[in-house]
Design a protein around this motif. Structure first.
Motif, PDB file in Angstrom:
ATOM      1  N   GLY A 178      -5.032  -9.031  -6.972  1.00  0.00           N
ATOM      2  CA  GLY A 178      -4.891  -8.797  -8.403  1.00  0.00           C
ATOM      3  C   GLY A 178      -4.124  -7.535  -8.741  1.00  0.00           C
ATOM      4  O   GLY A 178      -3.973  -7.203  -9.912  1.00  0.00           O
ATOM      5  N   GLU A 179      -3.642  -6.848  -7.709  1.00  0.00           N
ATOM      6  CA  GLU A 179      -2.847  -5.652  -7.924  1.00  0.00           C
ATOM      7  C   GLU A 179      -1.436  -5.857  -7.361  1.00  0.00           C
ATOM      8  O   GLU A 179      -1.223  -6.686  -6.490  1.00  0.00           O
ATOM      9  N   LYS A 180      -0.507  -5.100  -7.878  1.00  0.00           N
ATOM     10  CA  LYS A 180       0.863  -5.166  -7.398  1.00  0.00           C
ATOM     11  C   LYS A 180       1.388  -3.749  -7.253  1.00  0.00           C
ATOM     12  O   LYS A 180       1.226  -2.915  -8.147  1.00  0.00           O
ATOM     13  N   ARG A 181       2.000  -3.474  -6.112  1.00  0.00           N
ATOM     14  CA  ARG A 181       2.525  -2.138  -5.837  1.00  0.00           C
ATOM     15  C   ARG A 181       4.031  -2.115  -6.093  1.00  0.00           C
ATOM     16  O   ARG A 181       4.789  -2.870  -5.486  1.00  0.00           O
ATOM     17  N   ILE A 182       4.442  -1.246  -6.998  1.00  0.00           N
ATOM     18  CA  ILE A 182       5.832  -1.159  -7.429  1.00  0.00           C
ATOM     19  C   ILE A 182       6.346   0.240  -7.156  1.00  0.00           C
ATOM     20  O   ILE A 182       5.692   1.231  -7.496  1.00  0.00           O
ATOM     21  N   LEU A 183       7.517   0.325  -6.555  1.00  0.00           N
ATOM     22  CA  LEU A 183       8.124   1.611  -6.228  1.00  0.00           C
ATOM     23  C   LEU A 183       9.356   1.822  -7.100  1.00  0.00           C
ATOM     24  O   LEU A 183      10.250   0.981  -7.131  1.00  0.00           O
ATOM     25  N   VAL A 184       9.386   2.935  -7.827  1.00  0.00           N
ATOM     26  CA  VAL A 184      10.485   3.251  -8.737  1.00  0.00           C
ATOM     27  C   VAL A 184      11.228   4.477  -8.214  1.00  0.00           C
ATOM     28  O   VAL A 184      10.649   5.564  -8.107  1.00  0.00           O
ATOM     29  N   LEU A 185      12.503   4.286  -7.880  1.00  0.00           N
ATOM     30  CA  LEU A 185      13.317   5.356  -7.313  1.00  0.00           C
ATOM     31  C   LEU A 185      14.635   5.471  -8.073  1.00  0.00           C
ATOM     32  O   LEU A 185      15.012   4.610  -8.854  1.00  0.00           O
ATOM     33  N   GLY A 186      15.345   6.539  -7.789  1.00  0.00           N
ATOM     34  CA  GLY A 186      16.639   6.799  -8.420  1.00  0.00           C
ATOM     35  C   GLY A 186      16.925   8.284  -8.353  1.00  0.00           C
ATOM     36  O   GLY A 186      16.020   9.096  -8.111  1.00  0.00           O
ATOM     37  N   LEU A 187      18.164   8.658  -8.544  1.00  0.00           N
ATOM     38  CA  LEU A 187      18.531  10.071  -8.493  1.00  0.00           C
ATOM     39  C   LEU A 187      17.842  10.847  -9.605  1.00  0.00           C
ATOM     40  O   LEU A 187      17.412  10.276 -10.607  1.00  0.00           O
TER      41      LEU A 187
ATOM     42  N   THR B  32      -2.352 -10.371 -16.131  1.00  0.00           N
ATOM     43  CA  THR B  32      -2.485 -11.026 -14.827  1.00  0.00           C
ATOM     44  C   THR B  32      -2.605 -10.071 -13.648  1.00  0.00           C
ATOM     45  O   THR B  32      -3.054 -10.476 -12.576  1.00  0.00           O
ATOM     46  N   ASN B  33      -2.188  -8.809 -13.829  1.00  0.00           N
ATOM     47  CA  ASN B  33      -2.151  -7.882 -12.700  1.00  0.00           C
ATOM     48  C   ASN B  33      -2.494  -6.471 -13.137  1.00  0.00           C
ATOM     49  O   ASN B  33      -2.405  -6.127 -14.318  1.00  0.00           O
ATOM     50  N   THR B  34      -2.859  -5.685 -12.148  1.00  0.00           N
ATOM     51  CA  THR B  34      -2.854  -4.243 -12.314  1.00  0.00           C
ATOM     52  C   THR B  34      -1.612  -3.742 -11.592  1.00  0.00           C
ATOM     53  O   THR B  34      -1.479  -3.915 -10.382  1.00  0.00           O
ATOM     54  N   LEU B  35      -0.689  -3.160 -12.339  1.00  0.00           N
ATOM     55  CA  LEU B  35       0.552  -2.663 -11.764  1.00  0.00           C
ATOM     56  C   LEU B  35       0.354  -1.224 -11.323  1.00  0.00           C
ATOM     57  O   LEU B  35       0.140  -0.338 -12.154  1.00  0.00           O
ATOM     58  N   ASN B  36       0.402  -1.004 -10.023  1.00  0.00           N
ATOM     59  CA  ASN B  36       0.349   0.355  -9.478  1.00  0.00           C
ATOM     60  C   ASN B  36       1.785   0.818  -9.256  1.00  0.00           C
ATOM     61  O   ASN B  36       2.437   0.412  -8.296  1.00  0.00           O
ATOM     62  N   ILE B  37       2.270   1.651 -10.162  1.00  0.00           N
ATOM     63  CA  ILE B  37       3.679   2.039 -10.178  1.00  0.00           C
ATOM     64  C   ILE B  37       3.821   3.442  -9.602  1.00  0.00           C
ATOM     65  O   ILE B  37       3.313   4.406 -10.155  1.00  0.00           O
ATOM     66  N   TRP B  38       4.531   3.521  -8.498  1.00  0.00           N
ATOM     67  CA  TRP B  38       4.776   4.793  -7.824  1.00  0.00           C
ATOM     68  C   TRP B  38       6.190   5.257  -8.167  1.00  0.00           C
ATOM     69  O   TRP B  38       7.160   4.578  -7.843  1.00  0.00           O
ATOM     70  N   GLU B  39       6.279   6.378  -8.828  1.00  0.00           N
ATOM     71  CA  GLU B  39       7.577   6.969  -9.158  1.00  0.00           C
ATOM     72  C   GLU B  39       7.752   8.243  -8.341  1.00  0.00           C
ATOM     73  O   GLU B  39       6.914   9.146  -8.391  1.00  0.00           O
ATOM     74  N   VAL B  40       8.834   8.323  -7.599  1.00  0.00           N
ATOM     75  CA  VAL B  40       9.090   9.484  -6.739  1.00  0.00           C
ATOM     76  C   VAL B  40      10.311  10.228  -7.272  1.00  0.00           C
ATOM     77  O   VAL B  40      11.293   9.605  -7.686  1.00  0.00           O
ATOM     78  N   GLY B  41      10.238  11.543  -7.260  1.00  0.00           N
ATOM     79  CA  GLY B  41      11.335  12.361  -7.752  1.00  0.00           C
ATOM     80  C   GLY B  41      12.643  12.078  -7.031  1.00  0.00           C
ATOM     81  O   GLY B  41      12.656  11.612  -5.885  1.00  0.00           O
ATOM     82  N   GLY B  42      13.755  12.376  -7.694  1.00  0.00           N
ATOM     83  CA  GLY B  42      15.055  12.032  -7.141  1.00  0.00           C
ATOM     84  C   GLY B  42      15.914  13.206  -6.733  1.00  0.00           C
ATOM     85  O   GLY B  42      17.092  13.022  -6.394  1.00  0.00           O
ATOM     86  N   THR B  43      15.345  14.427  -6.733  1.00  0.00           N
ATOM     87  CA  THR B  43      16.143  15.559  -6.268  1.00  0.00           C
ATOM     88  C   THR B  43      16.405  15.421  -4.772  1.00  0.00           C
ATOM     89  O   THR B  43      15.675  14.733  -4.055  1.00  0.00           O
TER      90      THR B  43
ATOM     91  N   ASN C 251       4.528  10.572  -9.063  1.00  0.00           N
ATOM     92  CA  ASN C 251       3.493  10.188 -10.020  1.00  0.00           C
ATOM     93  C   ASN C 251       3.031   8.779  -9.721  1.00  0.00           C
ATOM     94  O   ASN C 251       3.796   7.962  -9.197  1.00  0.00           O
ATOM     95  N   VAL C 252       1.797   8.491 -10.065  1.00  0.00           N
ATOM     96  CA  VAL C 252       1.275   7.130  -9.965  1.00  0.00           C
ATOM     97  C   VAL C 252       0.820   6.707 -11.353  1.00  0.00           C
ATOM     98  O   VAL C 252       0.043   7.405 -11.995  1.00  0.00           O
ATOM     99  N   MET C 253       1.320   5.581 -11.806  1.00  0.00           N
ATOM    100  CA  MET C 253       0.960   5.035 -13.110  1.00  0.00           C
ATOM    101  C   MET C 253       0.297   3.683 -12.899  1.00  0.00           C
ATOM    102  O   MET C 253       0.810   2.840 -12.167  1.00  0.00           O
ATOM    103  N   CYS C 254      -0.846   3.471 -13.524  1.00  0.00           N
ATOM    104  CA  CYS C 254      -1.534   2.181 -13.455  1.00  0.00           C
ATOM    105  C   CYS C 254      -1.441   1.499 -14.809  1.00  0.00           C
ATOM    106  O   CYS C 254      -1.891   2.053 -15.809  1.00  0.00           O
ATOM    107  N   VAL C 255      -0.865   0.316 -14.839  1.00  0.00           N
ATOM    108  CA  VAL C 255      -0.714  -0.442 -16.074  1.00  0.00           C
ATOM    109  C   VAL C 255      -1.459  -1.758 -15.921  1.00  0.00           C
ATOM    110  O   VAL C 255      -1.181  -2.535 -14.999  1.00  0.00           O
TER     111      VAL C 255
END
Length: 228
Positions: free
Chosen positions: A62-71, A107-118, A99-103
């Motif tokens: 019931g959870e989904k792991r999402i990775l958000v990256l970019g410069l 249908t799901n709990t979105l576990n969104i991992w955002e990592v810095g881009g420096t 950062n970790v954001m839970c939305v």
């Protein structure tokens, strides 16, 4: 008794702030944003990799792991900050670590991992890949001078076997800026193709006080994309 006396002595505006703050805590039960300070080494601006490495990357049912990256400067934090409200945050600070954001969706709990881009943080990106089910790569489509840098980092990601078959959402952000590339032109510049994965192209913009574009589509894909 002490609390009621304290509250009674507050000015009208401070009472209002307390009430609104309490309401915000209740609302946070369905939309929670966590700054994982205990996993950062704030004194050095680095990342506590021991905590990350102890996370086996498992995903609960019931959870989904999402990775958000970019410069850095691509607009990742601002984009995610209005994921639910569709309103850009008034003030967004650059992500120094992650950062970790839970939305919570229907249908799901979105576990969104955002990592810095420096540049110094990008060397840790690979430590966050394990267990990723959706990869989101955000690009400042108006900053043509850094497209080569963005391509280099994206090439590393798509070459990682742990991301094989993981769907990619390529976000051409800052469409409100003059000269911003369309997402199709951006895909061509980055030379990213559909090899071994589904690719979804989205144009977004989240200007303060301006028109929001594409954010709801990003959230929809995060929720509905099938995972391997």
């Amino acid at each position: 008794m002490a609390f009621s006396s304290w509250f009674r002595d507050l000015s009208f505006f401070r009472k209002t702030a307390v009430i609104l703050g309490t309401g915000a805590l209740v609302a946070g039960a369905t939309y929670r944003v966590f700054e994982i300070q205990r996993r950062r080494n704030l004194s050095s601006g680095g990342i506590d990799m021991e905590s990350i490495n102890n996370d086996e990357g498992g995903v609960e049912e019931g959870e989904k792991r999402i990775l958000v990256l970019g410069l850095d400067g691509a607009g990742k934090s601002t984009l995610l900050g209005c994921l639910n409200s569709l309103q850009p945050p008034d003030d967004t600070k650059p992500t120094e670590g992650f950062n970790v954001m839970c939305v919570q969706t229907d249908t799901n709990t979105l576990n969104i991992w955002e990592v810095g881009g420096t540049e110094n943080v990008r060397s840790y990106w690979s430590n966050f890949i394990e267990g990723t089910q959706v990869l989101v790569f955000v690009v400042d489509a108006s900053d043509k001078n850094r497209l080569g840098e963005a391509k280099t980092e994206l090439d590393k990601l798509v070459a990682d076997n742990r991301l094989k078959n993981v769907p990619l959402i390529l976000v051409a952000n800052k469409q409100d800026k003059e000269g911003a590339l369309s997402v199709n032109d951006l895909q061509t510049k980055l030379e990213v193709g559909p090899e071994n994965r589904a690719i979804y192209l989205i144009e977004t913009q989240v200007p303060v006080g301006g028109e929001i574009k594409g954010v709801s589509r990003v959230k929809e894909l995060m929720e509905t994309l099938p995972t391997m």
